[in-house]
Design a protein around this motif. Structure first.
Motif, PDB file in Angstrom:
ATOM      1  N   UNK A 307      28.367  32.887  41.039  1.00 24.97           N
ATOM      2  CA  UNK A 307      28.304  33.147  39.590  1.00 24.97           C
ATOM      3  C   UNK A 307      29.168  34.349  39.205  1.00 24.97           C
ATOM      4  N   UNK A 308      29.116  35.404  40.018  1.00 26.44           N
ATOM      5  CA  UNK A 308      29.759  36.668  39.627  1.00 26.44           C
ATOM      6  C   UNK A 308      31.217  36.665  40.091  1.00 26.44           C
ATOM      7  N   UNK A 309      32.141  36.842  39.149  1.00 26.70           N
ATOM      8  CA  UNK A 309      33.563  36.705  39.473  1.00 26.70           C
ATOM      9  C   UNK A 309      34.075  37.827  40.386  1.00 26.70           C
ATOM     10  N   UNK A 310      33.671  39.064  40.089  1.00 28.28           N
ATOM     11  CA  UNK A 310      34.199  40.196  40.848  1.00 28.28           C
ATOM     12  C   UNK A 310      33.389  40.345  42.153  1.00 28.28           C
ATOM     13  N   UNK A 311      34.026  40.169  43.310  1.00 26.82           N
ATOM     14  CA  UNK A 311      33.269  40.193  44.571  1.00 26.82           C
ATOM     15  C   UNK A 311      32.592  41.535  44.867  1.00 26.82           C
ATOM     16  N   UNK A 312      33.158  42.615  44.348  1.00 31.93           N
ATOM     17  CA  UNK A 312      32.527  43.928  44.586  1.00 31.93           C
ATOM     18  C   UNK A 312      31.226  44.004  43.785  1.00 31.93           C
ATOM     19  N   UNK A 313      31.295  43.541  42.539  1.00 31.51           N
ATOM     20  CA  UNK A 313      30.083  43.540  41.701  1.00 31.51           C
ATOM     21  C   UNK A 313      29.048  42.593  42.316  1.00 31.51           C
ATOM     22  N   UNK A 314      29.499  41.426  42.757  1.00 37.89           N
ATOM     23  CA  UNK A 314      28.565  40.459  43.375  1.00 37.89           C
ATOM     24  C   UNK A 314      27.884  41.111  44.581  1.00 37.89           C
TER      25      UNK A 314
END
Ligand code: NA7
Length: 536
Positions: A307-314
């Motif tokens: 769901x979350x595009x930015x892997x760092x945020x994910x």
């Protein structure tokens, strides 16, 4: 005596306690801090507040006519509808006349001469203090009612507006065009984030611990479903009565690793799509076997990364400190996807802790985040906080805080040694937050009122658990927790870990609602074995 029974709280448990006491001929005084009924559902009116148990289950079962008189509009009820339901119950049984609203309990002492409790109160708006007496004292004070207001340096210096999800203003604040900082990512924060993100100019989410959240596929009940619900209510309640969580849902028929990989994934998808807290119980061994838990945990983590595009945020949104379901699993309406919005930012406080709140916003170790509004979704001094804040004291001077200095000691999570005639509905040592709180309150209140009536019948003035019986129950509660993975959640409010200085002990009874209910029945059937019944 002011009454036979004093009941604190006008939430689900308190209202039922008053109703049940009155219907058996006991006189009751209800005391409630809020201006009206609702308890938790009065205060927690933040944007997105919704129950994570289906509406048809999260409602009283004690009266078939009441059941038939109310129609839930949605699968998962929002706070306004639950509050409307509780008002309906209060009206229907004329419960408000037994209550004093807007009154805070400031202390309670057992008066042995008078043979009961003296409960001291303060009128919140007028300020005057009063004292009320009753033989029995029922604390239906809620598991999640003592608001946690963290002591962050500089909090008083903030120049903007401050709101707590757990004490949200009745008039919804207008967040349009505002830069909002939200601290806390438990159920409340996770429910509020998508809605606040849609209103505010910018939203910064300050996360100390990530939580697992399952999408809630909420929808209106169709007219046909509503008809069927009403028709099938007795059967639904029968299936819930001794179920492990007090709802009619079970788990997959095989243990996680007994199912082959495709079957496992299919079972997980089914629960994921059904949504809500049930995902935490997909497999019967998910909460006791680390390998089974890993299967569900990895599935959920994959969904977050999708769901979350930015892997760092994910990666930041994936919990690192607990097996899935061992902290209260959250349910959301688009939480993870919210972090794909341009106006939303996640700040991982484990990487950059908050140094201070400053007039213009929040200062962490890495930056200052300017905010016009701060929202604290920082939870509660859960399970014990509402009780220890009253700190009742018993006939021999024992105070609750001292009795519980090394962790809560209870008999059935309902009574405390040293404090006769006092009952803690949904207290630590009962399944409480691990079960359907409404049916749980009914079971406990029925047991308590039956005990009061028995005491009256026998001419007994004091009922109190023996210390050894309470110790044995407390040990049983600890053993039940040890059979599960729950104690592995190091930052969980189930363990008191969110409150500085609080003893770390897994507080709810993890043996299941049905098992708990049978324990309560067995004690009553054995003439209240474990209790001392004293006649003056
Ligand atoms: P929770 O689940 O206790 O969540 C509170 C959140 O606030 C949680 O993420 C906490 O982090 C965080 N928190 C608490 N104090 C601080 C400080 N000082 N700094 C930063 N972050 C902080 O409460 P909720 O109201 O969301 O939900 C409670 C229950 O209501 C829920 O489980 C459902 O059963 C219904 P932490 O995890 O402690 O590191």
């Amino acid at each position: 005596m002011t009454a036979d029974v004093i009941v604190i709280g006008a939430g689900f448990a308190g209202l039922y306690a008053v109703r049940r006491a009155v219907s058996t001929g006991l006189s009751v005084l209800g005391i409630e801090a809020a201006p009206d009924v609702g308890g938790t559902w009065y205060w927690n009116r933040y944007p997105g507040a919704r129950c994570d148990v289906e509406s048809v289950d999260y409602s009283y079962s004690f009266d078939e006519a009441l059941q038939q008189s109310w129609t839930w509009s949605e699968r998962f009820a929002a706070q306004p509808e639950i509050l409307a339901y509780l008002r309906h119950v209060a009206d229907r049984f004329d419960l408000r006349r037994h209550y004093r609203f807007g009154v805070d309990v400031i202390g309670a002492e057992f008066d042995q001469e008078a043979g009961g409790w003296r409960v001291r109160t303060r009128d919140i708006s007028q300020g005057g203090e009063s004292s009320h007496a009753a033989q029995f004292f029922v604390c239906a004070t809620g598991c999640l009612s003592a608001v946690n207001r963290p002591d962050i340096p500089g909090a008083d210096d903030f120049a903007g507006d401050v709101y707590f999800t757990a004490a949200w203003p009745r008039e919804d604040p207008d967040l349009r065009g505002k830069r909002v900082g939200l601290i806390g990512t438990g159920s409340s924060g996770i429910q509020a984030v998508p809605i606040i993100a849609g209103q505010a100019e910018r939203l910064v989410v300050f996360q100390r611990s990530a939580n697992y959240s399952i999408p809630m596929p909420n929808r209106p009940w169709s007219a046909e479903e509503q008809r069927r619900i009403r028709e099938e209510y007795p059967e639904r309640r029968r299936m819930s009565a001794y179920a492990s969580a007090g709802t009619p849902h079970g788990t997959y028929h095989k243990k996680a690793l007994e199912a082959d990989p495709d079957e496992r994934i299919e079972a997980l998808w089914r629960r994921w799509r059904e949504g809500g807290v049930l995902f935490a119980k997909t497999f019967p061994d998910q909460n006791s076997d680390p390998a089974a838990n890993d299967v569900a945990r990895e599935f959920a983590e994959e969904r977050i990364r999708e769901i979350v595009h930015d892997p760092v945020v994910a990666a930041d949104l994936i919990p690192v400190d607990h097996p899935i379901g061992t902290k209260r699993i959250c349910t959301d309406a688009g939480y993870y996807a919210t972090f794909n919005r341009d106006n939303v930012r996640l700040v991982n406080l484990r990487r950059e802790p908050i140094d201070a709140i400053v007039p213009e916003g929040v200062r962490t170790g890495a930056a200052t985040y300017p905010c016009d509004v701060l929202v604290f979704a920082t939870g509660f001094d859960a399970l014990t906080g509402a009780l220890t804040r009253i700190d009742p004291s018993g006939p021999r001077g024992a105070r609750l805080r001292d009795i519980w200095a090394d962790g809560p000691v209870t008999f059935l999570g309902l009574m405390v040694p040293g404090l006769p005639n006092l009952f803690t509905i949904s207290g630590p040592g009962s399944p409480s937050v691990l079960a359907n709180m409404v049916l749980h309150a009914e079971v406990q209140v029925d047991w308590v009122i039956e005990l009061m009536l028995t005491a009256r019948r026998l001419g007994v003035h004091e009922v109190e658990p023996r210390r050894d019986a309470a110790d044995a129950w407390t040990e049983h509660v600890a053993k039940a927790a040890e059979q599960t993975l729950f104690p592995k959640a190091s930052s969980s409010w189930y363990l008191g870990a969110n409150i500085e200085g609080k003893k770390r002990i897994f507080m709810p009874y993890a043996g299941g609602f049905g098992t708990y209910r049978r324990h309560c029945e067995a004690v009553a059937d054995q003439n209240y074995a474990g209790l001392v019944l004293t006649t003056r």
